[in-house]
Enzyme design. Sequence first.
Site, mmCIF file in Angstrom:
data_model
loop_
_atom_site.group_PDB
_atom_site.id
_atom_site.type_symbol
_atom_site.label_atom_id
_atom_site.label_comp_id
_atom_site.label_asym_id
_atom_site.label_seq_id
_atom_site.Cartn_x
_atom_site.Cartn_y
_atom_site.Cartn_z
ATOM 1 N N THR A 128 71.645 57.714 -7.411
ATOM 2 C CA THR A 128 72.452 57.139 -6.348
ATOM 3 C C THR A 128 71.701 55.996 -5.657
ATOM 4 O O THR A 128 70.627 55.592 -6.089
ATOM 5 C CB THR A 128 72.884 58.226 -5.361
ATOM 6 O OG1 THR A 128 71.737 58.919 -4.863
ATOM 7 C CG2 THR A 128 73.792 59.237 -6.040
ATOM 8 N N HIS A 129 72.287 55.455 -4.607
ATOM 9 C CA HIS A 129 71.858 54.179 -4.042
ATOM 10 C C HIS A 129 70.366 54.120 -3.772
ATOM 11 O O HIS A 129 69.767 55.043 -3.237
ATOM 12 C CB HIS A 129 72.626 53.874 -2.754
ATOM 13 C CG HIS A 129 72.336 54.842 -1.636
ATOM 14 N ND1 HIS A 129 71.300 54.651 -0.751
ATOM 15 C CD2 HIS A 129 72.937 55.999 -1.287
ATOM 16 C CE1 HIS A 129 71.272 55.645 0.116
ATOM 17 N NE2 HIS A 129 72.252 56.485 -0.188
ATOM 18 N N ASP A 130 69.764 53.009 -4.197
ATOM 19 C CA ASP A 130 68.390 52.656 -3.874
ATOM 20 C C ASP A 130 67.328 53.552 -4.518
ATOM 21 O O ASP A 130 66.158 53.505 -4.121
ATOM 22 C CB ASP A 130 68.176 52.624 -2.352
ATOM 23 C CG ASP A 130 69.155 51.683 -1.674
ATOM 24 O OD1 ASP A 130 69.191 50.503 -2.050
ATOM 25 O OD2 ASP A 130 69.899 52.145 -0.780
ATOM 26 N N GLY A 168 67.678 56.782 -2.221
ATOM 27 C CA GLY A 168 66.360 56.375 -1.788
ATOM 28 C C GLY A 168 65.207 57.181 -2.346
ATOM 29 O O GLY A 168 64.090 57.124 -1.818
#
Length: 231
Positions: A149-151, A169
Amino acid sequence: MTMSTGGTGEPLLIVGAGGFARETAQLVHAINEVSPAWDLLGHLDDDPAKHGGKVDGVPVLAGTDAVRSFGDARIVVCTGSPRDYASRARIVRRLGLPPDRYATLVHPSACVSRTSSIGPGSVVLAQAVLTAAVTLGAHVSVMPHVTLTHDDEVGDFATLAAGVRLAGGVRVEPGAYLGSGALVRETRVIGYYSLVGMGAVVTRDIPPEQVWAGVPARYVRQATVDHGALS
């Protein structure tokens, strides 16, 4: 050497002839069914007993050092298991090839966002998802049904086994191995060449070169891994 499986695209060699390498060969076939891109010449494997044979119909041509006999054929190194998850790094260092010799292979069913990036020599298998601003380094193995998922950042030579899920993250440092079905909480760090057991739930940072397992994941022991010089 000119042996080939009959493709019409760019020549490609798969280093290794075990399970991951066989899965990657099927990935190549899936890519070619959508749009012919690769001429899969065969496998290179350092087990002499496999030379001259076939795995899943793809020939095993020679040992890995024969890579220079194939001109400018592109390469992808597909070795590694929980028993020796640093083998990919050792082989790449030994071959000493420039980054542009390595192919990057992504299954047609994988979902890779336009803001994500994948480094040379990395393999992304079926139905993996990279949602937003995900970064994969070089020679990363992403098995089926992995969700990033994001980052998220995944370092060189890391392995994410089937069904791994990373929240946003997360940073997976070079050479780490995450077992099937492992879950990682947001913003956690998985240290370099550490090993996370299958089905583990990671809620804390994991230091380098340690083995963690369980729900929640806890320290088990120091990792025993021959990675040589860090990459």
